[in-house]
Structures are given as structure tokens and as C-alpha cells.
Enzyme design. Structure first.
Site, mmCIF file in Angstrom:
data_model
loop_
_atom_site.group_PDB
_atom_site.id
_atom_site.type_symbol
_atom_site.label_atom_id
_atom_site.label_comp_id
_atom_site.label_asym_id
_atom_site.label_seq_id
_atom_site.Cartn_x
_atom_site.Cartn_y
_atom_site.Cartn_z
ATOM 1 C CG HIS A 141 -1.965 -1.040 1.190
ATOM 2 N ND1 HIS A 141 -3.146 -0.881 0.503
ATOM 3 C CD2 HIS A 141 -2.013 -2.281 1.739
ATOM 4 C CE1 HIS A 141 -3.884 -1.970 0.638
ATOM 5 N NE2 HIS A 141 -3.218 -2.841 1.382
ATOM 6 C CB THR A 146 13.242 -7.175 2.302
ATOM 7 O OG1 THR A 146 14.628 -7.249 2.672
ATOM 8 C CG2 THR A 146 12.380 -7.250 3.556
ATOM 9 C CE LYS A 147 18.241 -4.953 0.016
ATOM 10 N NZ LYS A 147 19.590 -4.421 0.313
ATOM 11 N NE ARG A 198 23.225 -12.890 8.717
ATOM 12 C CZ ARG A 198 22.482 -13.336 9.710
ATOM 13 N NH1 ARG A 198 21.189 -13.068 9.749
ATOM 14 N NH2 ARG A 198 23.015 -14.084 10.665
ATOM 15 C CE LYS A 222 25.427 -24.293 6.608
ATOM 16 N NZ LYS A 222 25.000 -25.660 7.009
#
Length: 203
Positions: free
Chosen positions: A121, A173-174, A188, A191
Site C-alpha cells: 500500500h 525483502t531482497k 541474508r 550458505k
């Protein structure tokens, strides 16, 4: 030009069609859409199962469930702003929420209470309530053979590559490259698989 595009170009007609399909202020389709339209429009593979799930499925976007895939109890599936496509032999675990646009590959395990939403939003105009502002859409892609553990959140625009493991509670988020293990908030990579050495290596 398709009928869908013609409707989108005329705001009054779009509102009228929208009201015919969805009650005002709700996300789910009307009963007649569930009973008569969705069974024709949706694509369900042989041996697929949808248990006691909430299906906010509308005919103007795609919903596909591949062969031998399962959507478990108490899930919510919503294709109102984008397609929801689920491959073959994939499990959507209890209590999970999928909001399109999202494309999930084959042989994916999604555990319990996962939220994956291809929309956000808008909020920057402080003179308007957030619910009156625009919706930003970016597709989520989860490639084949992934394991997404319990309570993971996947945000709009993320791609999770083939054969990844996303640890419980992670917030993705990435995008995550293929053959990786990712943990944490924000997620993150810790491995990756080394094909030359045939082993998983810590980063």
C-alpha cells in the site's frame, strides 16, 4: 483490445463490473462467482487438493494449482491484484497467505503461517488514509524445489531461486540466489552450494 482492457479504460464500467463480482468493502467474490465462474476459469491439476481454505479468487486474474499440489487448511489465496500460479507437487502449509502476483514452482514446500504478498500500500500522501492511496504491485517468484520454513514473510518483488532454504521466521525483502540458505530479518544468505566441491559452504 481484450474485453478486460476495454473495461479497465472506462472507470464507470470497471466499478460496475467490480461491484457485480465483489461486495462493497470485501475482498472475496460473490457466491455466484464462486459457484459458476471460478470452476470454469480456474485451472486445477489432477490430484490437486484445496482443503478448508479461503479463496478470494476472481475471474479477471489467473489462478492455477498444479498436479498433486495441496493448499492446506486455513490458508488465504487472493488473486485480486495479480495472478496466483502454483506448480506441481507443491504444498502450501496451514494458515499461509498468498496474495498475487505470485508464481510458485514445482516441488516447493511452504510450511505453516507463511505470508507472501505481491502488493504494497502507498502511504506517502499524509492528507489521505492509506486505504485510499494507490497499491504498488511487484511479482513474487519462488522457483522449483524450495523449502520455505514456518512464519516466513516474503515481500513484493522478491525472487527466491531454485533449491533454496529460507529459515523459520525470516523476512525476505531482497531476492535470494539459487541453491542458498537464508536466515534472519532482513533475510541474508549464510550458505550456498558449491557445485565444484559438491558441498554446501558457509558464506
Amino acid at each position: 483490445m481484450s474485453l478486460k482492457d476495454k473495461i479497465k479504460q472506462h472507470p464507470g464500467l470497471k466499478t460496475m463490473v467490480h461491484r457485480a463480482l465483489i461486495p462493497r468493502g470485501e475482498a472475496g467474490p460473490r457466491l455466484w462467482v464462486k459457484m459458476f465462474v471460478n470452476p470454469i476459469m480456474n485451472k486445477r491439476g489432477k490430484g490437486s487438493k484445496i482443503k478448508r481454505a479461503r479463496l478470494d479468487i476472481l475471474p479477471f486474474n489467473t489462478f492455477e494449482l498444479g498436479k498433486k499440489s495441496t493448499i492446506e487448511d486455513y490458508c488465504t489465496i487472493n488473486n485480486g491484484v495479480g495472478d496466483v500460479i502454483i506448480g506441481a507437487k507443491t504444498l502450501i502449509g496451514i494458515g499461509s497467505v498468498l496474495i498475487g502476483p505470485i508464481n510458485i514452482g514445482d516441488n516447493v514446500i511452504m510450511a505453516q503461517n507463511i505470508v507472501a504478498s505481491g502488493l504494497n500500500h502507498e502511504y506517502r500522501d499524509v492528507s489521505k488514509p492509506i486505504h485510499e492511496q494507490a497499491i504498488n504491485v511487484a511479482p513474487i517468484i519462488i522457483e522449483d524445489d524450495c523449502w520455505i520454513a514456518a512464519n516466513v514473510v516474503i515481500t513484493a518483488g522478491v525472487t527466491i531461486g531454485k533449491h533454496c532454504v529460507i529459515a523459520a521466521g525470516a523476512v525476505v525483502t531482497k531476492s535470494i540466489p539459487a541453491y542458498s540458505v537464508a536466515v534472519g530479518n532482513p533475510a541474508r544468505v549464510i550458505k550456498q552450494y558449491n557445485f565444484e566441491k559438491n558441498t554446501w559452504e558457509s558464506i
